[in-house]
Design an enzyme around this catalytic site. Structure first.
Site, mmCIF file in Angstrom:
data_model
loop_
_atom_site.group_PDB
_atom_site.id
_atom_site.type_symbol
_atom_site.label_atom_id
_atom_site.label_comp_id
_atom_site.label_asym_id
_atom_site.label_seq_id
_atom_site.Cartn_x
_atom_site.Cartn_y
_atom_site.Cartn_z
ATOM 1 N N HIS A 150 0.826 -1.209 0.000
ATOM 2 C CA HIS A 150 0.000 0.000 0.000
ATOM 3 C C HIS A 150 0.863 1.263 0.000
ATOM 4 O O HIS A 150 0.574 2.234 -0.703
ATOM 5 C CB HIS A 150 -0.910 0.027 1.233
ATOM 6 C CG HIS A 150 -1.911 -1.069 1.305
ATOM 7 N ND1 HIS A 150 -1.788 -2.125 2.171
ATOM 8 C CD2 HIS A 150 -3.066 -1.290 0.617
ATOM 9 C CE1 HIS A 150 -2.816 -2.943 2.035
ATOM 10 N NE2 HIS A 150 -3.612 -2.463 1.094
ATOM 11 N N ASP A 162 -3.954 -7.938 -7.445
ATOM 12 C CA ASP A 162 -5.289 -8.366 -7.849
ATOM 13 C C ASP A 162 -5.518 -7.871 -9.276
ATOM 14 O O ASP A 162 -6.154 -6.848 -9.509
ATOM 15 C CB ASP A 162 -6.348 -7.816 -6.899
ATOM 16 C CG ASP A 162 -7.696 -8.520 -7.094
ATOM 17 O OD1 ASP A 162 -7.935 -9.030 -8.210
ATOM 18 O OD2 ASP A 162 -8.497 -8.549 -6.149
ATOM 19 N N SER A 192 0.093 -9.043 1.237
ATOM 20 C CA SER A 192 -1.364 -9.009 1.327
ATOM 21 C C SER A 192 -1.765 -8.828 2.777
ATOM 22 O O SER A 192 -1.102 -9.355 3.687
ATOM 23 C CB SER A 192 -1.956 -10.320 0.786
ATOM 24 O OG SER A 192 -3.336 -10.419 1.082
#
Length: 284
Positions: A37, A150, A189
């Site tokens: 992130h 993803d 993740s």
């Protein structure tokens, strides 16, 4: 950094950020932030004058037997990480703000939503497309950034933006950022937190098996056999099941039965312990 929970306050903050023609890059998240992130945030800072990030655990993309209640939530720690990275605004709406009483609209993206994770998680990508469209309309960013981990989600969002003629951001301003991996090769993740130390070591074998399969495919090996070998290696590493392990067209997600040198992605989803992990890699 401003942390905002009400839409009317967000709109005022966004208007203020845009004064003088300044640009906004947007990083939507569900929290439980990790280095992947933060890499998105750093890339966002390089692409715009201001960065807006969101944290919202979207109930509409979780199935009835999935981990909505257990999904990790750590707002204070996440906010501190975002502030340290220079984020201007953290948009952290409540469920009632995002889906007020009487809410009745759903966005469904055919084709790219129906395969892979879409086949095993019915309705998941409707929830993704709906919440991301709302977030885009709320934040009105010039550019938005998503992790390539993803890949299917990225394809769904780009298709949704193109089909609905979204202008902030344009479909071409929805940027995929390369998957960030641990030293072992395991894709970062939030769900890695579900893994024990032993399971984390075992889980790293999935990416290794994927790389071996890609080397075989690019070397001219028969595709079906290469994929079967990869799945067997993943199970032998300690995974309890492989939901799918497919070679697909990178844009349409159409299943490929031979590679032929086209732009493709190897997509895998497998279960180990309490976690369902996904990964994908480029072929060619």
């Amino acid at each position: 950094m401003q942390t905002i929970n009400r839409l009317e306050d967000l709109r005022k903050a966004v208007d203020a950020l845009k004064i003088g023609g300044k640009t906004i890059a947007f990083v939507p998240t569900m929290g439980a932030l990790h280095e992947g992130h933060l890499t998105l945030v750093r890339e966002a800072r390089a692409r715009a004058d201001h960065v807006v990030a969101s944290i919202f655990v979207n109930p509409r993309q979780f199935g009835p037997t999935e981990d909505l209640d257990a999904y990790p939530r750590r707002m204070a720690a996440d906010a501190a990480l975002l502030e340290a990275e220079g984020v201007a605004v953290l948009w952290a709406p409540t469920v009632d703000q995002m889906y007020p009483r009487g809410y009745a609209t759903n966005i469904s993206v055919s084709g790219v939503s129906d395969v892979a994770c879409g086949a095993s998680r019915p309705g998941h990508f409707d929830g993704v497309a709906t919440v991301v469209c709302k977030l885009f309309n709320q934040v009105r960013p010039d550019v938005a950034l998503f992790g390539e981990k993803d890949w299917q989600q990225l394809a769904v969002i780009r298709r949704m933006a193109r089909d609905l003629d979204l202008t902030q951001p344009y479909a071409d301003d929805i940027i995929g950022v390369e998957t960030v991996r641990e030293a072992s090769g395991l894709a970062m993740s939030s769900r890695n937190q579900y893994l024990t130390a032993q399971e984390r070591d075992q889980a790293a074998q999935m990416s290794a098996a994927m790389r071996r399969a890609i080397a075989a495919i690019e070397g001219g090996a028969e595709l079906e056999q290469s994929l079967d070998t990869m799945k067997a290696e993943i199970l032998a590493a300690g995974f309890t099941s492989v939901d799918y392990g497919d070679l697909r067209d990178a844009d349409t997600l159409e299943t490929l039965f031979e590679w032929g040198g086209r732009k493709a992605r190897l997509l895998v989803a497998a279960r180990i312990g309490a976690a369902r992990l996904i990964d994908n890699m480029s072929v060619g």
